[in-house]
Design a protein around this motif. Structure first.
Motif, PDB file in Angstrom:
ATOM      1  N   PRO A 114     -11.509  -6.868   3.636  1.00 53.18           N
ATOM      2  CA  PRO A 114     -10.102  -7.278   3.471  1.00 53.18           C
ATOM      3  C   PRO A 114      -9.192  -6.061   3.303  1.00 53.18           C
ATOM      4  CG  PRO A 114     -11.545  -8.426   1.905  1.00 53.18           C
ATOM      5  CD  PRO A 114     -12.378  -7.383   2.570  1.00 53.18           C
ATOM      6  N   LEU A 115      -7.942  -6.263   3.686  1.00 53.04           N
ATOM      7  CA  LEU A 115      -6.974  -5.164   3.566  1.00 53.04           C
ATOM      8  C   LEU A 115      -6.865  -4.648   2.130  1.00 53.04           C
ATOM      9  CD1 LEU A 115      -3.779  -5.840   5.701  1.00 53.04           C
ATOM     10  CD2 LEU A 115      -5.325  -3.870   5.776  1.00 53.04           C
ATOM     11  N   TRP A 116      -6.805  -5.601   1.163  1.00 54.06           N
ATOM     12  CA  TRP A 116      -6.684  -5.159  -0.235  1.00 54.06           C
ATOM     13  C   TRP A 116      -7.856  -4.268  -0.627  1.00 54.06           C
ATOM     14  CZ3 TRP A 116     -10.831  -6.436  -3.159  1.00 54.06           C
ATOM     15  CH2 TRP A 116     -11.556  -7.597  -2.842  1.00 54.06           C
ATOM     16  N   PHE A 117      -9.034  -4.579  -0.088  1.00 54.12           N
ATOM     17  CA  PHE A 117     -10.222  -3.789  -0.412  1.00 54.12           C
ATOM     18  C   PHE A 117     -10.096  -2.386   0.183  1.00 54.12           C
ATOM     19  CE2 PHE A 117     -14.375  -2.085   0.688  1.00 54.12           C
ATOM     20  CZ  PHE A 117     -15.152  -2.312  -0.443  1.00 54.12           C
ATOM     21  N   SER A 118      -9.648  -2.326   1.440  1.00 54.87           N
ATOM     22  CA  SER A 118      -9.568  -0.996   2.076  1.00 54.87           C
ATOM     23  C   SER A 118      -8.441  -0.174   1.451  1.00 54.87           C
ATOM     24  CB  SER A 118      -9.388  -1.121   3.585  1.00 54.87           C
ATOM     25  OG  SER A 118      -8.194  -1.775   3.883  1.00 54.87           O
ATOM     26  N   GLN A 119      -7.379  -0.861   0.977  1.00 50.30           N
ATOM     27  CA  GLN A 119      -6.266  -0.104   0.384  1.00 50.30           C
ATOM     28  C   GLN A 119      -6.605   0.378  -1.025  1.00 50.30           C
ATOM     29  OE1 GLN A 119      -3.301  -3.076   1.004  1.00 50.30           O
ATOM     30  NE2 GLN A 119      -2.845  -2.398   3.078  1.00 50.30           N
ATOM     31  N   LYS A 120      -7.263  -0.475  -1.775  1.00 51.49           N
ATOM     32  CA  LYS A 120      -7.525  -0.130  -3.172  1.00 51.49           C
ATOM     33  C   LYS A 120      -8.839   0.644  -3.363  1.00 51.49           C
ATOM     34  CE  LYS A 120      -7.622  -2.458  -7.655  1.00 51.49           C
ATOM     35  NZ  LYS A 120      -7.556  -3.773  -8.296  1.00 51.49           N
ATOM     36  N   TYR A 121      -9.818   0.274  -2.541  1.00 49.07           N
ATOM     37  CA  TYR A 121     -11.132   0.904  -2.723  1.00 49.07           C
ATOM     38  C   TYR A 121     -11.601   1.640  -1.467  1.00 49.07           C
ATOM     39  CZ  TYR A 121     -11.151  -2.624  -6.475  1.00 49.07           C
ATOM     40  OH  TYR A 121     -10.835  -3.425  -7.538  1.00 49.07           O
ATOM     41  N   GLY A 122     -12.233   0.909  -0.563  1.00 45.67           N
ATOM     42  CA  GLY A 122     -12.988   1.570   0.508  1.00 45.67           C
ATOM     43  C   GLY A 122     -14.369   1.844  -0.067  1.00 45.67           C
ATOM     44  N   TRP A 123     -15.376   1.936   0.805  1.00 46.65           N
ATOM     45  CA  TRP A 123     -16.759   2.093   0.311  1.00 46.65           C
ATOM     46  C   TRP A 123     -16.972   3.396  -0.444  1.00 46.65           C
ATOM     47  CZ3 TRP A 123     -19.008  -2.192  -0.341  1.00 46.65           C
ATOM     48  CH2 TRP A 123     -18.847  -3.246   0.572  1.00 46.65           C
ATOM     49  N   HIS A 124     -16.087   4.367  -0.268  1.00 50.90           N
ATOM     50  CA  HIS A 124     -16.277   5.649  -0.957  1.00 50.90           C
ATOM     51  C   HIS A 124     -15.867   5.582  -2.426  1.00 50.90           C
ATOM     52  CE1 HIS A 124     -12.325   5.504   0.924  1.00 50.90           C
ATOM     53  NE2 HIS A 124     -11.893   6.345  -0.011  1.00 50.90           N
ATOM     54  N   LYS A 125     -15.184   4.487  -2.824  1.00 52.27           N
ATOM     55  CA  LYS A 125     -14.761   4.414  -4.233  1.00 52.27           C
ATOM     56  C   LYS A 125     -15.689   3.492  -5.018  1.00 52.27           C
ATOM     57  CE  LYS A 125     -10.082   5.828  -3.793  1.00 52.27           C
ATOM     58  NZ  LYS A 125      -8.820   5.193  -3.456  1.00 52.27           N
ATOM     59  N   LYS A 126     -15.882   3.863  -6.238  1.00 56.07           N
ATOM     60  CA  LYS A 126     -16.824   3.167  -7.101  1.00 56.07           C
ATOM     61  C   LYS A 126     -16.540   1.663  -7.216  1.00 56.07           C
ATOM     62  CE  LYS A 126     -20.187   3.400 -10.046  1.00 56.07           C
ATOM     63  NZ  LYS A 126     -21.397   3.253  -9.286  1.00 56.07           N
ATOM     64  N   GLY A 127     -15.258   1.304  -7.356  1.00 59.51           N
ATOM     65  CA  GLY A 127     -14.887  -0.102  -7.535  1.00 59.51           C
ATOM     66  C   GLY A 127     -15.351  -1.001  -6.393  1.00 59.51           C
TER      67      GLY A 127
END
Ligand code: BGC
Length: 398
Positions: free
Chosen positions: A118-131
């Motif tokens: 989801p867009l919110w996931f790619s904007q806030k996290y992305g697989w490189h971020k722990k969350g």
């Protein structure tokens, strides 16, 4: 002399595959949509094959191939359009789809993540971020609680190798990074996300087989010499098997997606991969069925777990080589069965011509062609051949 038949094991699964973003249409809330908007793909996905609205028709096509299994993926961005807000409507849609498959006697192979997030996931996290791990866990828990009765086998991630190599090394897939540090962080999180998902799923439905499927190549090298040999082995192990190694026992099967072999050439300061066959498909990949034999034997020797070929296919707009491509790979696969490998299923990629990521709609992998204007599905001659194989549970050698 009567024709010889290569019979596959009883209960062998004959399938086809698709993924949400490539066929559903109307996915405007994920990272690939944003990628398309940036002009990174040849075309927009748009309504794709309109499978969101035509799932009954598509399931009937699967049935018309005499397949007893179908691999689909769930679109996270439709199920959780905003962080922690789930769409019961989307969940109902997938339940209806899966129930329809069951009614038609089709085993349900479900991929939880076939790349799009989801867009919110790619904007806030992305697989490189722990969350990212926690966010994925929440999605998995919700969807498995809701749908576990309608899933026969679960694939957490489709081809983590490509998510990493293209998303974080070459930058040719979203999020378009070329950063070794982010690459390793994303890899660590994907491994953790899978392991956590495995535990969650097993708690809810212990008998459900869970694993991943990986893009595998049979690697070879140009020229001679110890270095090339050494490098080839390292690359092969890293690309094909590293993720499987890292997830340890949190896998009930080995999912293999196999398309072609690749040759490695040492170049300063790195190496290049190139296809080595003379005959190449529309997308420029070679054809080397013997590579499938090598990969499946390797998988079996390493893990001794059931093997599924979850993708194997050819971009062949004119349908000139598809039937022979399938047969040649099945001959190679059968050889592994004769050697004692526990191969449980073969899934041709793809049921339909669909949105081939950066390449748009030009690359045609489908057993069925899709008219881009009317959305009409048309069976290709090779589909008839595949349907015969599925019906016979084997291959007649003439
Ligand atoms: C992917 C599919 C894709 C196919 C052909 C695989 O790597 O899982 O989504 O369509 O290759 O490129």
């Amino acid at each position: 002399m009567p024709n010889k038949k290569l019979k596959f094991p009883e209960n062998f699964l004959w399938g086809v595959g698709t993924s949400s973003h490539q066929v559903e249409g109307g996915n405007e809330n994920n990272d690939w949509y944003a990628w398309e908007q940036k002009g990174k793909t040849k075309e927009f996905s748009g309504i794709a094959c309109d499978s969101w609205n035509r799932f009954q028709e598509d399931n009937a096509l699967v049935k018309s191939l005499n397949c007893n299994a179908y691999r689909i993926s769930l679109e996270w961005s439709k199920i959780e359009p905003e962080e922690n807000k789930f769409s019961q409507e989307a969940i109902k849609h997938y339940r209806d789809l899966l129930v329809d498959m069951k009614i038609k006697g089709i085993k349900r192979f479900v991929t939880l993540n076939h790349w799009t997030v989801p867009l919110w996931f790619s904007q806030k996290y992305g697989w490189h971020k722990k969350g990212s791990v926690l966010a994925f866990q929440r999605f998995v828990e919700k969807i498995i609680k809701e749908l576990h009765q309608e899933i026969d086998l679960c694939i957490t991630f489709n081809e983590p190798r490509l998510i990493l190599n293209k998303g974080y090394a070459s930058g040719t897939f979203p999020p378009g990074k070329k950063n070794p540090i982010l690459y390793f962080l994303a890899r660590k999180n994907l491994i953790e996300a899978h392991k956590k998902a495995y535990v969650i799923i097993k708690k809810i439905k212990p008998a459900l087989p869970v694993g991943i499927t990986q893009f595998c190549n049979d690697f070879d090298y140009f020229g001679e010499g110890r270095w090339q040999n050494w490098l080839t082995e390292k690359v092969e192990n890293f690309y094909n098997w590293h993720f499987f190694d890292q997830i340890g026992e949190t896998k009930d099967f080995i999912g293999v997606n196999y398309y072609y072999g690749a040759k490695i050439k040492l170049t300063y300061p790195f190496y290049e991969l190139a296809t080595y066959e003379k005959k190449v498909t529309d997308i420029g990949w070679g054809v080397s069925p013997e590579g499938l034999f090598e990969i499946v034997m390797d998988a079996w020797e390493k893990y001794k777990k059931p093997v599924y070929i979850l993708e194997n296919g050819i971009a062949d707009g004119e349908d000139k080589y598809r039937a022979e491509y399938i047969k040649a790979h099945l001959r190679a696969l059968h050889k592994t069965i004769r050697k004692g490998v526990d191969v449980r299923g073969y899934f041709y990629w793809s049921l339909l011509d669909n949105f081939e990521w950066n390449a748009g709609y030009e690359m045609k992998f489908g057993l069925f062609a899709v008219d881009r204007k009317t959305m009409e599905r048309k069976m290709r001659p090779s589909a008839l051949e595949y349907a015969k194989i599925c019906k016979e549970n084997g291959l007649i050698l003439d």
